[in-house]
Design a protein around this motif. Structure first.
Motif, short mmCIF file in Angstrom:
data_model
loop_
_atom_site.label_atom_id
_atom_site.label_comp_id
_atom_site.label_asym_id
_atom_site.label_seq_id
_atom_site.Cartn_x
_atom_site.Cartn_y
_atom_site.Cartn_z
N GLU A 1 1.51 -58.06 -35.03
CA GLU A 1 1.46 -57.81 -36.46
C GLU A 1 1.06 -56.17 -36.34
N ARG A 2 0.50 -55.46 -35.74
CA ARG A 2 0.44 -54.15 -35.71
C ARG A 2 1.68 -53.34 -35.41
N TYR A 3 2.60 -53.74 -34.44
CA TYR A 3 3.94 -53.25 -34.33
C TYR A 3 4.80 -53.35 -35.42
N GLN A 4 4.79 -54.58 -35.99
CA GLN A 4 5.59 -55.02 -37.16
C GLN A 4 5.31 -53.81 -38.30
N GLU A 5 4.15 -53.53 -38.26
CA GLU A 5 3.67 -52.44 -39.45
C GLU A 5 4.27 -51.31 -39.19
N THR A 6 4.18 -50.81 -37.94
CA THR A 6 4.55 -49.45 -37.52
C THR A 6 6.20 -49.03 -37.06
N SER B 1 1.07 -47.04 -30.28
CA SER B 1 -0.53 -47.01 -30.29
C SER B 1 -0.79 -48.18 -29.23
N ARG B 2 -1.65 -48.00 -28.53
CA ARG B 2 -2.26 -49.07 -27.47
C ARG B 2 -3.36 -49.76 -28.13
N PRO B 3 -3.16 -51.10 -27.70
CA PRO B 3 -4.34 -52.07 -28.23
C PRO B 3 -5.64 -51.43 -27.43
N GLY B 4 -6.82 -51.42 -28.35
CA GLY B 4 -8.08 -51.12 -27.52
C GLY B 4 -8.77 -52.61 -27.75
N ARG B 5 -10.12 -52.37 -28.06
CA ARG B 5 -11.09 -53.32 -27.89
C ARG B 5 -11.14 -54.33 -29.09
N VAL B 6 -11.57 -55.65 -29.04
CA VAL B 6 -11.87 -56.33 -30.13
C VAL B 6 -13.12 -55.96 -30.91
N MET C 1 -8.13 -56.24 -33.80
CA MET C 1 -8.12 -55.35 -32.61
C MET C 1 -8.10 -53.99 -33.04
N SER C 2 -8.65 -53.27 -32.18
CA SER C 2 -8.41 -51.74 -32.55
C SER C 2 -7.35 -51.28 -31.70
N PHE C 3 -6.72 -50.08 -32.17
CA PHE C 3 -5.76 -49.51 -31.67
C PHE C 3 -5.88 -48.06 -31.50
N ALA C 4 -5.46 -47.34 -30.25
CA ALA C 4 -5.59 -45.95 -30.03
C ALA C 4 -4.13 -45.37 -30.38
N SER C 5 -4.37 -44.39 -31.39
CA SER C 5 -3.21 -43.68 -31.87
C SER C 5 -2.11 -43.29 -30.80
N LYS D 1 30.84 -27.67 -24.27
CA LYS D 1 29.59 -27.32 -24.11
C LYS D 1 28.60 -28.50 -24.25
N VAL D 2 27.76 -29.05 -23.47
CA VAL D 2 27.08 -30.24 -23.85
C VAL D 2 25.42 -29.61 -24.06
N SER D 3 25.00 -30.03 -25.42
CA SER D 3 23.68 -29.63 -25.87
C SER D 3 22.87 -31.13 -25.89
N PRO D 4 21.82 -30.86 -24.84
CA PRO D 4 20.93 -32.12 -24.74
C PRO D 4 19.87 -32.05 -25.82
N TYR D 5 19.41 -33.17 -26.36
CA TYR D 5 18.15 -33.37 -27.38
C TYR D 5 17.57 -34.59 -26.78
N LEU D 6 16.10 -34.35 -26.51
CA LEU D 6 15.28 -35.33 -26.05
C LEU D 6 14.21 -35.50 -27.19
N ILE D 7 14.14 -36.37 -27.99
CA ILE D 7 13.54 -36.67 -29.01
C ILE D 7 12.36 -37.80 -28.71
N TYR D 8 11.17 -37.34 -28.80
CA TYR D 8 10.08 -38.60 -28.76
C TYR D 8 9.60 -38.82 -30.17
N LEU D 9 9.29 -39.95 -30.49
CA LEU D 9 8.86 -40.71 -31.80
C LEU D 9 7.68 -41.54 -31.73
N THR D 10 6.90 -41.22 -32.81
CA THR D 10 5.59 -42.21 -33.05
C THR D 10 5.78 -42.52 -34.44
N GLU D 11 4.94 -43.46 -34.82
CA GLU D 11 4.80 -43.89 -36.25
C GLU D 11 4.68 -42.66 -37.22
N GLY D 12 4.00 -41.62 -36.81
CA GLY D 12 3.71 -40.51 -37.70
C GLY D 12 4.24 -39.18 -37.56
#
Length: 181
Positions: free
Chosen positions: A1-6, A93-98, A104-108, A135-146
């Motif tokens: 459910e958490r991942y469906q939201e993010t 985000s990683r699941p934490g403790r209940v 469930m808590s989640f670490a950002s 010429k080839v230009s590389p882009y490495l993109i990291y994404l999070t929910e925010g």
């Protein structure tokens, strides 16, 4: 459910990153392109699938002439194609403790400060395989929910052409070891 939201928020960050690199202004965008590259040192081809690559044309006029900008015999402007290869990576985000209430808590999720070596090897493979006469230009993109971070050869020495060549060589060496096994 958490991942469906993010997931929608993470996708939105991807759109923002694409907007920042100007992919919407490109002439041609190719997503999920299958790359089948043969290196003479290997028995089997290296196969991958790019997240996206796109071409843009840069027009130069006589006042901007340089080694990188070819001109006809009359000094007229010339068009030079530039291929950009984009690799997207997500952090979740990683699941934490209940909690006491049973939820469930989640670490950002955090964006990396430097690219992962496996991601660099993967992007190097795409750049090496797709380079033709352009010429080839590389882009490495990291994404999070925010948020998102874009690594390019301008802000990350690992993505400079010589370093990408080294990462490609590391990838081939890994493949050679696997083939010997």
């Amino acid at each position: 459910e958490r991942y469906q939201e993010t997931i929608p928020q993470t996708i939105q960050q991807g759109y923002l990153a694409f907007e920042k690199i100007g992919i919407q202004n490109s002439n041609k965008v190719v997503a999920e392109d299958s790359i089948n590259h043969i290196d003479d040192r290997l028995s089997l081809p290296i196969v991958g699938r790019t997240d996206a690559h796109f071409t843009t044309n840069k027009v130069f006029n006589a006042a901007e002439q340089s080694v990188a900008a070819p001109f006809d015999d009359h000094g007229q402007s010339s068009v030079l194609s530039d291929l950009s290869v984009v690799e997207l990576k997500t952090s979740w985000s990683r699941p934490g403790r209940v909690r006491k209430d049973g939820t469930m808590s989640f670490a950002s999720a955090k964006l990396p400060s430097t690219p992962n070596i496996n991601h660099l090897q993967q992007l190097a493979f795409y750049c090496f395989s797709l380079r033709k006469q352009m010429k080839v230009s590389p882009y490495l993109i990291y994404l999070t929910e925010g948020d998102f971070i874009i690594f390019t050869e301008k802000n990350c020495a690992d993505l400079e052409p010589q370093n990408l060549k080294n990462y490609y060589e590391q990838l081939v060496a890994n493949c050679m070891r696997k083939e010997r096994l």
